[in-house]
Scaffold this active site. Sequence first.
Site, PDB file in Angstrom:
ATOM      1  N   ARG A 141      -9.230   4.174  -8.200  1.00 40.22           N
ATOM      2  CA  ARG A 141      -9.132   2.938  -7.416  1.00 40.22           C
ATOM      3  C   ARG A 141     -10.389   2.087  -7.531  1.00 40.22           C
ATOM      4  NH1 ARG A 141      -4.832   3.983  -3.116  1.00 40.22           N
ATOM      5  NH2 ARG A 141      -5.360   2.067  -2.078  1.00 40.22           N
ATOM      6  N   TYR A 144     -10.751  -1.642  -8.651  1.00 38.62           N
ATOM      7  CA  TYR A 144     -10.366  -2.627  -7.634  1.00 38.62           C
ATOM      8  C   TYR A 144     -11.393  -2.656  -6.503  1.00 38.62           C
ATOM      9  CZ  TYR A 144      -7.203  -5.067  -4.357  1.00 38.62           C
ATOM     10  OH  TYR A 144      -6.630  -5.957  -3.484  1.00 38.62           O
ATOM     11  N   GLU A 146     -14.541  -1.340  -6.158  1.00 37.48           N
ATOM     12  CA  GLU A 146     -15.910  -1.727  -6.526  1.00 37.48           C
ATOM     13  C   GLU A 146     -15.934  -3.141  -7.107  1.00 37.48           C
ATOM     14  OE1 GLU A 146     -18.182  -0.180  -5.268  1.00 37.48           O
ATOM     15  OE2 GLU A 146     -18.304   1.948  -5.755  1.00 37.48           O
ATOM     16  N   ARG A 185       3.947  -1.411  -4.297  1.00 33.35           N
ATOM     17  CA  ARG A 185       3.386  -1.240  -2.962  1.00 33.35           C
ATOM     18  C   ARG A 185       4.464  -0.723  -2.021  1.00 33.35           C
ATOM     19  NH1 ARG A 185      -0.267  -6.647  -2.441  1.00 33.35           N
ATOM     20  NH2 ARG A 185       1.219  -7.416  -3.992  1.00 33.35           N
ATOM     21  N   VAL A 186       4.016  -0.181  -0.913  1.00 33.79           N
ATOM     22  CA  VAL A 186       4.917   0.632  -0.101  1.00 33.79           C
ATOM     23  C   VAL A 186       6.078  -0.164   0.507  1.00 33.79           C
ATOM     24  CG1 VAL A 186       3.529   0.544   2.025  1.00 33.79           C
ATOM     25  CG2 VAL A 186       5.003   2.503   1.578  1.00 33.79           C
ATOM     26  N   GLN A 208      -0.323   9.469   6.512  1.00 34.31           N
ATOM     27  CA  GLN A 208      -1.377   8.454   6.357  1.00 34.31           C
ATOM     28  C   GLN A 208      -0.898   7.152   6.998  1.00 34.31           C
ATOM     29  OE1 GLN A 208       0.691   9.516   4.006  1.00 34.31           O
ATOM     30  NE2 GLN A 208       0.811   8.179   2.224  1.00 34.31           N
ATOM     31  N   ASP A 272      -6.333   8.112  -1.998  1.00 40.37           N
ATOM     32  CA  ASP A 272      -5.480   7.312  -1.108  1.00 40.37           C
ATOM     33  C   ASP A 272      -6.074   7.352   0.311  1.00 40.37           C
ATOM     34  OD1 ASP A 272      -2.342   6.343  -1.436  1.00 40.37           O
ATOM     35  OD2 ASP A 272      -2.844   6.874   0.632  1.00 40.37           O
TER      36      ASP A 272
HETATM   37  P1  NAD Z   1      -0.196 -10.470  -6.707  1.00 40.80           P
HETATM   38  O1  NAD Z   1      -0.375  -9.441  -7.757  1.00 40.80           O
HETATM   39  O2  NAD Z   1       1.173 -10.866  -6.328  1.00 40.80           O
HETATM   40  O3  NAD Z   1      -0.983 -11.806  -7.095  1.00 40.80           O
HETATM   41  C1  NAD Z   1      -2.118 -11.848  -7.904  1.00 40.80           C
HETATM   42  C2  NAD Z   1      -1.992 -13.043  -8.839  1.00 40.80           C
HETATM   43  O4  NAD Z   1      -3.172 -13.142  -9.643  1.00 40.80           O
HETATM   44  C3  NAD Z   1      -0.812 -12.908  -9.809  1.00 40.80           C
HETATM   45  O5  NAD Z   1      -0.088 -14.127  -9.855  1.00 40.80           O
HETATM   46  C4  NAD Z   1      -1.483 -12.596 -11.144  1.00 40.80           C
HETATM   47  O6  NAD Z   1      -0.717 -13.015 -12.253  1.00 40.80           O
HETATM   48  C5  NAD Z   1      -2.795 -13.349 -10.996  1.00 40.80           C
HETATM   49  N1  NAD Z   1      -3.875 -12.848 -11.848  1.00 40.80           N
HETATM   50  C6  NAD Z   1      -4.247 -11.551 -12.027  1.00 40.80           C
HETATM   51  N2  NAD Z   1      -5.287 -11.499 -12.886  1.00 40.80           N
HETATM   52  C7  NAD Z   1      -5.591 -12.788 -13.235  1.00 40.80           C
HETATM   53  C8  NAD Z   1      -6.547 -13.368 -14.090  1.00 40.80           C
HETATM   54  N3  NAD Z   1      -7.444 -12.631 -14.760  1.00 40.80           N
HETATM   55  N4  NAD Z   1      -6.547 -14.734 -14.238  1.00 40.80           N
HETATM   56  C9  NAD Z   1      -5.645 -15.491 -13.571  1.00 40.80           C
HETATM   57  N5  NAD Z   1      -4.710 -14.979 -12.750  1.00 40.80           N
HETATM   58  C10 NAD Z   1      -4.682 -13.637 -12.582  1.00 40.80           C
HETATM   59  O7  NAD Z   1      -1.011  -9.945  -5.428  1.00 40.80           O
HETATM   60  P2  NAD Z   1      -1.178 -10.567  -3.968  1.00 40.80           P
HETATM   61  O8  NAD Z   1      -0.709  -9.571  -3.004  1.00 40.80           O
HETATM   62  O9  NAD Z   1      -0.626 -11.939  -3.916  1.00 40.80           O
HETATM   63  O10 NAD Z   1      -2.766 -10.622  -3.853  1.00 40.80           O
HETATM   64  C11 NAD Z   1      -3.495 -11.828  -3.968  1.00 40.80           C
HETATM   65  C12 NAD Z   1      -4.961 -11.568  -3.673  1.00 40.80           C
HETATM   66  O11 NAD Z   1      -5.098 -11.058  -2.349  1.00 40.80           O
HETATM   67  C13 NAD Z   1      -5.601 -10.539  -4.606  1.00 40.80           C
HETATM   68  O12 NAD Z   1      -6.909 -10.950  -4.907  1.00 40.80           O
HETATM   69  C14 NAD Z   1      -5.630  -9.276  -3.777  1.00 40.80           C
HETATM   70  O13 NAD Z   1      -6.667  -8.431  -4.145  1.00 40.80           O
HETATM   71  C15 NAD Z   1      -5.811  -9.844  -2.385  1.00 40.80           C
HETATM   72  N6  NAD Z   1      -5.294  -8.904  -1.357  1.00 40.80           N
HETATM   73  C16 NAD Z   1      -3.966  -8.772  -1.135  1.00 40.80           C
HETATM   74  C17 NAD Z   1      -3.502  -7.870  -0.174  1.00 40.80           C
HETATM   75  C18 NAD Z   1      -2.045  -7.698   0.137  1.00 40.80           C
HETATM   76  O14 NAD Z   1      -1.708  -6.839   0.949  1.00 40.80           O
HETATM   77  N7  NAD Z   1      -1.134  -8.469  -0.394  1.00 40.80           N
HETATM   78  C19 NAD Z   1      -4.429  -7.082   0.529  1.00 40.80           C
HETATM   79  C20 NAD Z   1      -5.783  -7.226   0.254  1.00 40.80           C
HETATM   80  C21 NAD Z   1      -6.206  -8.161  -0.690  1.00 40.80           C
HETATM   81  N1  UDP Z   2       3.151   4.863  -0.516  1.00 37.17           N
HETATM   82  C1  UDP Z   2       4.251   5.700  -0.342  1.00 37.17           C
HETATM   83  N2  UDP Z   2       5.349   5.490  -1.105  1.00 37.17           N
HETATM   84  C2  UDP Z   2       5.432   4.480  -2.029  1.00 37.17           C
HETATM   85  C3  UDP Z   2       4.319   3.630  -2.190  1.00 37.17           C
HETATM   86  C4  UDP Z   2       3.190   3.863  -1.418  1.00 37.17           C
HETATM   87  O1  UDP Z   2       4.230   6.607   0.496  1.00 37.17           O
HETATM   88  O2  UDP Z   2       6.481   4.354  -2.675  1.00 37.17           O
HETATM   89  C5  UDP Z   2       1.962   5.075   0.343  1.00 37.17           C
HETATM   90  C6  UDP Z   2       0.632   5.113  -0.397  1.00 37.17           C
HETATM   91  O3  UDP Z   2       0.338   6.416  -0.833  1.00 37.17           O
HETATM   92  C7  UDP Z   2      -0.328   4.632   0.671  1.00 37.17           C
HETATM   93  C8  UDP Z   2       0.505   3.645   1.498  1.00 37.17           C
HETATM   94  O4  UDP Z   2       1.871   3.955   1.212  1.00 37.17           O
HETATM   95  O5  UDP Z   2      -0.730   5.695   1.499  1.00 37.17           O
HETATM   96  C9  UDP Z   2       0.234   2.183   1.156  1.00 37.17           C
HETATM   97  O6  UDP Z   2       0.315   2.052  -0.238  1.00 37.17           O
HETATM   98  P1  UDP Z   2       0.220   0.656  -0.994  1.00 37.17           P
HETATM   99  O7  UDP Z   2       0.197   0.922  -2.447  1.00 37.17           O
HETATM  100  O8  UDP Z   2       1.242  -0.282  -0.459  1.00 37.17           O
HETATM  101  O9  UDP Z   2      -1.184   0.026  -0.516  1.00 37.17           O
HETATM  102  P2  UDP Z   2      -2.667   0.586  -0.339  1.00 37.17           P
HETATM  103  O10 UDP Z   2      -2.715   2.051  -0.610  1.00 37.17           O
HETATM  104  O11 UDP Z   2      -3.457  -0.189  -1.306  1.00 37.17           O
HETATM  105  O12 UDP Z   2      -2.953   0.297   1.080  1.00 37.17           O
END
Ligand code: NAD
Ligand code: UDP
Length: 311
Positions: A141, A144, A146, A185-186, A208, A272
Amino acid sequence: MNRILVTGGAGFLGSHLCDRLIKDGADVLCVDNFYTGSKTNIAHLMVNPYFEAMRHDVTFPLYAEVDQIFNMACPASPVHYQFDPVQTTKTNVHGAINMLGLAKRLKARILQASTSEVYGDPEVHPQTEDYWGRVNPIGIRSCYDEGKRCAETLFFDYHRQHQVEIKVVRIFNTYGPRMHPNDGRVVSNFIVQALKGEDITIYGNGQQTRSFCYVDDLIDGLVRMMNSPAGMTGPVNMGNPNEMTMLELAEQVLRLSGSKAKLVFKPLPQDDPKQRQPDISVARRELGWQPKVALADGLKETIAYFKKIVA
Ligand code: NAD
Ligand code: UDP
Ligand code: UDP
């Protein structure tokens, strides 16, 4: 007119943000390499003369003229960010340097989509912004975690060294329509499995915890943060403090989708985090922000979206 750049604008959160900014009357430039995002997320915006989409990878320099930058580009799902981990680190680090260089030249405000992952597998619960986290620097992980931590460092150094106006938001698990069905994602996994009548994959024993925020609430928080006073740099946590186990989430999804799918247990992925819940006192106090959408309501919207996709 406010000219706003959204990197990662064709992704899940980015596309909702573009919608909101267009609705607020901004001139929006969406930059995306379509790695995990897609044109279908923004197709409805293409007809608007104040919306522009550009295929570009943020690890390369970008020259454009804007007033504000939302740096959202980066795959967010463990499955996708671990597929090409070197590219994930590059996106986080080189992407941040390029967007900060752009913000510096333009004297533009820049908001970073950081993450609760900067806290790693936390010993402080719920997580407060002053907690430094517990992150493995060499695990699967780390590209992402770091990468996002280094991006935060760069944001604060561009702020101290070059007076760039920064806004750092630590986003906690957010869900809603336009998550990719194979995102991994979950929430999307459980809903798609429930709708197809496939086994619901619980990783580990399902004890978890996570806390899930509906996308509309999160987008409102990002916009409030961008428009907050200059001294408000963050980092600020944004998410819904409503914490639950993955087993509880699975039960809710089954109940709301009326599915009879069975639970199966799969190995817990490496590193995780065991628990996660945001302390949102700072966002409440400084931005007057807190989530409004209850999990059941948000899940119903998301299930309705996936019903169309899966069919
Ligand atoms: P997502 O994967 O749907 O969106 C990411 C977008 O970035 C995609 O459209 C992808 O094509 C684009 N992308 C990836 N690498 C790129 C690059 N090198 N140049 C240009 N575009 C690039 O994910 P998301 O859930 O919409 O997340 C958006 C942002 O929010 C991310 O930075 C993510 O780390 C952050 N974030 C999201 C969550 C969440 O729960 N959704 C939680 C924490 C942080
Ligand atoms: N997870 C799960 N089943 C799935 C996908 C994820 O049990 O099909 C668990 C995963 O191990 C984690 C939690 O759900 O404990 C959230 O996972 P996700 O990938 O959505 O986000 P993150 O771990 O980055 O919070
Ligand atoms: N950069 C960019 N667009 C700009 C200005 C800069 O993409 O409008 C990139 C540029 O490639 C540079 C990086 O941002 O490598 C960092 O810029 P900065 O001015 O901090 O550094 P320098 O140009 O001095 O290396």
